[in-house]
Design a protein around this motif. Structure first.
Motif, mmCIF file in Angstrom:
data_model
loop_
_atom_site.group_PDB
_atom_site.id
_atom_site.type_symbol
_atom_site.label_atom_id
_atom_site.label_comp_id
_atom_site.label_asym_id
_atom_site.label_seq_id
_atom_site.Cartn_x
_atom_site.Cartn_y
_atom_site.Cartn_z
ATOM 1 N N GLU A 246 42.306 54.696 28.781
ATOM 2 C CA GLU A 246 41.646 55.984 28.961
ATOM 3 C C GLU A 246 40.173 55.806 29.300
ATOM 4 N N ARG A 247 39.503 54.863 28.629
ATOM 5 C CA ARG A 247 38.086 54.612 28.915
ATOM 6 C C ARG A 247 37.895 54.045 30.317
ATOM 7 N N LEU A 248 38.720 53.077 30.693
ATOM 8 C CA LEU A 248 38.587 52.467 32.012
ATOM 9 C C LEU A 248 38.938 53.454 33.117
ATOM 10 N N TRP B 126 33.051 50.310 42.070
ATOM 11 C CA TRP B 126 34.283 51.097 42.059
ATOM 12 C C TRP B 126 35.500 50.166 42.101
ATOM 13 N N GLU B 127 35.433 49.152 42.955
ATOM 14 C CA GLU B 127 36.544 48.210 43.075
ATOM 15 C C GLU B 127 36.750 47.435 41.769
ATOM 16 N N VAL B 128 35.655 47.018 41.135
ATOM 17 C CA VAL B 128 35.766 46.308 39.860
ATOM 18 C C VAL B 128 36.392 47.203 38.794
ATOM 19 N N ALA B 129 35.973 48.477 38.752
ATOM 20 C CA ALA B 129 36.523 49.411 37.765
ATOM 21 C C ALA B 129 38.008 49.633 38.000
ATOM 22 N N LEU B 130 38.420 49.761 39.260
ATOM 23 C CA LEU B 130 39.838 49.941 39.580
ATOM 24 C C LEU B 130 40.653 48.701 39.185
ATOM 25 N N ARG B 131 40.085 47.517 39.416
ATOM 26 C CA ARG B 131 40.794 46.289 39.080
ATOM 27 C C ARG B 131 40.970 46.158 37.568
ATOM 28 N N GLU B 132 39.919 46.445 36.796
ATOM 29 C CA GLU B 132 40.024 46.390 35.340
ATOM 30 C C GLU B 132 41.009 47.425 34.813
ATOM 31 N N LEU B 133 41.024 48.618 35.442
ATOM 32 C CA LEU B 133 41.959 49.658 35.038
ATOM 33 C C LEU B 133 43.397 49.221 35.292
ATOM 34 N N LYS B 134 43.647 48.633 36.447
ATOM 35 C CA LYS B 134 45.001 48.188 36.772
ATOM 36 C C LYS B 134 45.483 47.115 35.797
ATOM 37 N N GLU B 135 44.620 46.160 35.467
ATOM 38 C CA GLU B 135 45.007 45.104 34.533
ATOM 39 C C GLU B 135 45.314 45.680 33.147
ATOM 40 N N ALA B 136 44.501 46.631 32.705
ATOM 41 C CA ALA B 136 44.732 47.241 31.391
ATOM 42 C C ALA B 136 46.026 48.050 31.390
ATOM 43 N N GLU B 137 46.303 48.782 32.473
ATOM 44 C CA GLU B 137 47.545 49.551 32.559
ATOM 45 C C GLU B 137 48.760 48.640 32.562
ATOM 46 N N GLU B 138 48.669 47.498 33.238
ATOM 47 C CA GLU B 138 49.792 46.556 33.257
ATOM 48 C C GLU B 138 50.037 45.959 31.873
ATOM 49 N N ARG B 139 48.957 45.634 31.154
ATOM 50 C CA ARG B 139 49.122 45.099 29.798
ATOM 51 C C ARG B 139 49.772 46.131 28.896
#
Length: 631
Positions: free
Chosen positions: A367-369, A398-411
């Motif tokens: 949610e935070r990411l 923006w790209e870094v935030a999207l990448r961190e969000l994707k990794e967190a969602e996958e976990r």
């Protein structure tokens, strides 16, 4: 222009030195009015008659010995005269006393404010001070849940290193606050985890004076040392909103002290580790009273080397660990079976709760990411495209935030869909309902590793005191939680039969029973039933009985007479001695049918003619000149 009669031409021919007293960077930054007044003394020197080029601003030194004048806004003093020194001395003393009283009043006011809990100390991450002065928890629920997870993880794992490892493996960051009060998510480390665990504010307590400044006698340098809770100057509970109870904080505080490596001091239990010795950290020497440590050379042993390290004396005791551990574990099983502990339902509920906490932390992180990604997108969309440098930086964020969000969602998705490894089948659940009585069985099946076994033992055992009372006997006294004790002698291995404390009793029994015609196995079984044992075993071996019997020349069969002498023949030992070879060399050739011979029916021995030709033939076989011998 000269405004003082004390100022002579010889004075004006010298430099005018201005002393500016700014003793710390804080004074330079925050006491600028005092700074301006002191630097204005240069104007006073000009008024007294000195040329601006002859004025230097430095530190005050030995003025009297150099025939220098000292001037302030109240006048000019001659440091070399009696009156001048008297006046300067009085001013200095009065100034020091005034500073002492000022400092005392300020310190007293600070302590009084601290005693009321109203001193505005810096709050740790997770607590904020509102404009009204009231303290509340941080409004970000992810911050709250992550801090709670730190405390829960430590209570479960009981090791700081394991908590850091858990957070790193789960890729969970911890909240930290910068100098401006903003929250930043950082990688977990020993420093930021332990600072959270040791801060009493998380237990709702206002604490002041938790450390003390001491000076090293050798180097003269000062350093801060942490004080135990009972030595804190001020501690007011229930002052802040709490993340944990005060009892939980005290438990964590004590665990952190226990986990600190203090074997040199031998005062604390230490954290249960993966070593083989099950009583690590709770064993004490019955002779000197100090804690015993471990030695793994030549087998696991408990040793007491405190007096050797500190006074150069010999070791108090060195005791083999395995037999002592086995006996204490058996006492533990007896105590546990009486307790009738049923852990099945509570274990499952606790494991389920821990998984829910971890998943909740994952969801809050996502949610935070997700919010940060949306914020980065809005910032990029509102950027002027012509400003390429800013646009490129915001696009990268923006790209870094999207990448961190994707990794967190996958976990999160992976953990939600994965079947928990701790899921317990129905048959195992039924077994857990009878956990207490069946603990010895589960213990032997390898269900628990060494650290878990030690934790289970410590749940009932406070400490174990060991003292050797004989070469093969160690008196063990177990102090249980609550004060009850169990004391008994434990048999430990020795190097020889003579070292056994009951060797004479066993020897008399063996001789008596052997002369009655009883076999070695029967004697060994009877002695074991009477509580005796062989030097290196916990039972009496038939070989031990045989050795003692033969020492007394008690033979069960004629073939056992030593040495054997058969007229006209050589036995294998006699032949080997004459040829100066090993007996095993002859027996090996007999098994391989290189030496063809059969045992004598009466003596049950291999016999060879006692003739010179026999020795000559064997020497030819040894030299490889013949391929076999036939007797």
């Amino acid at each position: 222009m000269n405004i003082s009669d004390l100022i002579q031409p010889r004075h004006l021919s010298r430099l005018a030195v201005i002393y500016v007293r700014q003793s710390s960077p804080n004074q330079v930054l925050n006491h600028q009015e005092s700074q301006r007044l002191q630097y204005a003394l240069k104007e006073l020197a000009i008024q007294l008659g000195w040329h601006p080029d002859d004025i230097v601003v430095i530190v005050l030194d030995l003025c009297g010995r150099s025939d220098c004048l000292i001037a302030d806004r109240d006048g000019v003093c001659d440091a070399s005269s009696v009156n001048g020194r008297l006046l300067l001395g009085l001013k200095g003393q009065i100034s020091e006393v005034e500073l002492h009283f000022l400092r005392g009043r300020l310190t007293e006011g600070l302590l009084n404010k601290a005693k009321r809990g109203e001193l505005a100390l810096t709050l740790p991450t997770g607590l904020i001070r509102l404009e009204s002065g009231e303290v509340s928890k941080h409004p970000d629920r992810e911050v709250q849940s992550r801090l709670s997870l730190i405390f829960d993880s430590y209570l479960e794992r009981r090791s700081l290193a394991k908590v850091v490892d858990f957070f790193q493996k789960q890729k969970l960051k911890v909240p930290r606050r910068d100098q401006f009060g903003d929250i930043h998510w950082k990688r977990p480390s020993t420093a930021n985890i332990v600072s959270t665990l040791k801060n009493p504010a998380y237990a709702g307590a206002f604490a002041y004076g938790r450390s003390r400044t001491v000076m090293d006698e050798k180097t003269g340098k000062t350093r801060k040392i942490s004080l135990p809770i009972e030595e804190w100057k001020i501690c007011i509970r229930d002052k802040y909103p709490a993340y944990i109870s005060w009892e939980t904080f005290e438990k964590i505080y004590q665990m952190l002290r226990d986990n600190y490596s203090e074997y040199d001091r031998n005062k604390t239990r230490g954290v249960p580790r993966e070593g083989k010795a099950l009583l690590q950290g709770v064993v004490y020497c019955g002779q000197c009273g100090h804690k015993m440590t471990l030695q793994y050379t030549g087998g696991v042993r408990y040793i007491c080397n405190y007096l050797k390290q500190h006074q150069g004396d010999a070791l108090c005791q060195r005791l083999l660990a395995d037999p002592i551990d086995d006996q204490v574990v058996q006492w533990f099983f007896d105590a546990l079976s009486v307790s009738e502990i049923d852990l099945s339902a509570s274990v499952l509920q606790e494991v389920e709760r821990k998984r829910d906490v971890l998943l909740s932390a994952r969801r809050k992180e996502v949610e935070r990411l997700r919010y940060q990604a949306r914020l980065a997108e809005r910032q990029y969309q509102h950027t002027d495209p012509e400003n390429r440098l800013v646009a490129a930086e915001l696009e990268q964020r923006w790209e870094v935030a999207l990448r961190e969000l994707k990794e967190a969602e996958e976990r999160l998705e992976c953990e939600e869909q994965t079947t928990p490894q701790w899921a317990i089948p129905a048959d195992l659940l039924e077994m857990l309902k009878k956990f207490g009585p069946r603990l010895p069985e589960l213990w032997e099946q390898g269900l628990f590793d060494s650290a878990k076994k030690k934790t289970l033992l410590r749940s009932l055992i406070d400490k174990v005191v060991l003292q050797r009372v004989a070469a093969d006997k160690v008196r063990a006294r177990v102090v249980w939680r609550g004060g009850a004790t169990t004391t008994d002698d434990v048999s430990v291995p020795v190097g020889s039969f003579a070292e056994l404390s009951d060797a004479k009793e066993m020897e008399d029994a063996i001789v008596r029973m052997a002369r009655e015609g009883q076999k070695d196995e029967q004697i060994a079984q009877w002695l074991t039933a009477q509580g005796h044992h062989s030097p290196m075993r916990d039972v009496v071996l038939a070989s031990t009985v045989q050795k003692v019997r033969l020492q007394h020349r008690i033979l069960h069969q004629p073939s056992q007479s030593h040495p054997r002498h058969v007229r006209g023949y050589l036995t294998v030992p006699q032949l080997a001695a004459k040829l100066e070879i090993s007996q095993s060399w002859i027996h090996d050739r007999i098994r391989k049918d290189i030496i063809r011979v059969t045992k004598d029916a009466s003596t049950k021995c291999y016999l060879f003619p006692d003739k010179s030709n026999t020795l000559r033939q064997f020497r030819q076989l040894i030299a490889g000149k013949i391929s076999y011998l036939d007797y």
